[in-house]
Motif scaffolding. Sequence first.
Motif, short mmCIF file in Angstrom:
data_model
loop_
_atom_site.label_atom_id
_atom_site.label_comp_id
_atom_site.label_asym_id
_atom_site.label_seq_id
_atom_site.Cartn_x
_atom_site.Cartn_y
_atom_site.Cartn_z
N SER A 244 0.84 -1.18 0.00
CA SER A 244 0.00 0.00 0.00
C SER A 244 0.89 1.25 0.00
CB SER A 244 -0.91 0.02 1.23
OG SER A 244 -1.79 -1.08 1.22
N ALA A 245 0.35 2.34 -0.53
CA ALA A 245 1.10 3.60 -0.57
C ALA A 245 0.12 4.73 -0.87
CB ALA A 245 2.19 3.55 -1.63
N PRO A 246 0.45 5.97 -0.50
CA PRO A 246 -0.40 7.10 -0.88
C PRO A 246 -0.53 7.17 -2.40
CG PRO A 246 1.21 7.77 0.77
CD PRO A 246 1.60 6.39 0.35
N GLY A 247 -1.74 7.46 -2.86
CA GLY A 247 -1.98 7.59 -4.30
C GLY A 247 -2.45 6.33 -4.98
N ILE A 248 -2.38 5.18 -4.28
CA ILE A 248 -2.90 3.94 -4.86
C ILE A 248 -3.87 3.29 -3.87
CG2 ILE A 248 -0.80 3.55 -6.21
CD1 ILE A 248 -0.07 1.29 -4.28
#
Length: 263
Positions: A244-248
């Motif tokens: 997981s990551a910011p933007g996805i």
Amino acid sequence: MKSKIITGGVMVLLTMAFGCKKEDYTYKGPSVIEFSNPPGNVNTRTIYTANAPVVDSALIQLIGAQVSTETKIGWDTTTTTAVLPTDVQPVGTYGQASIPANSSHGKIAFTLQPTAAGKKLVLVLKDGDVKASVNAKTMTFNVTAVPVDWFLTGTTLTKTVKPTATTGNDTIRVRITAAAARFKQAVTFDYTIKAGSTAVEGTDFTFVTPKGKATIPAGGGDAVVVVKFNPVTASKKLDLLLSSAPGISVPAARNTFSFTVNP
């Protein structure tokens, strides 16, 4: 009788004349600039971020005759919840855009940061060399985290492999599930070996494609991860976790793909 024949002939000629009349749909009003209308004539569009900066754009069009010089116009942001320049940066000078000479189309380009996901970008055209259309001068972009998951076929997220001394390569894909989410540049998504995997890297398997990286090419919708499995004496398991990551947006139900390696 003679009079009736003549009258009938005139009526036929008049009918033919009106029947052959062609409608002229050429725009004859003053030239204006507007956003190119999307399907349904609704000036709202969903655009996508990723886990790295990505570029998108809004198409603008000239309604009226083309001219031999550049048409300069202005733009601004209003009721925008995406913060400039933290979440969004214009490509070029803020508030300036143009349509090239002898053309009917131009664009306002911008770079979206991962932090823009879940926010709105509202662009409003301003008068320049020509006036902005009253009806189509505003475009609202709903900025959305790009949805990504593992994919093999259907809903399957497991696979059993039986490697031999000569054949052991196997594949799994990382895909963008929204058909409209395509980027102008390559985007790389990360994955890790999940805790609890019993297959040992370097002994039971090796990565053929770069370890921990799945790169979707510009304009593409998926990437391939290739793993080479070696013969084993007992069943082993390899679980790959899409990070997981910011933007996805990675759904918890589809963030893990499992290989079972059997003798």
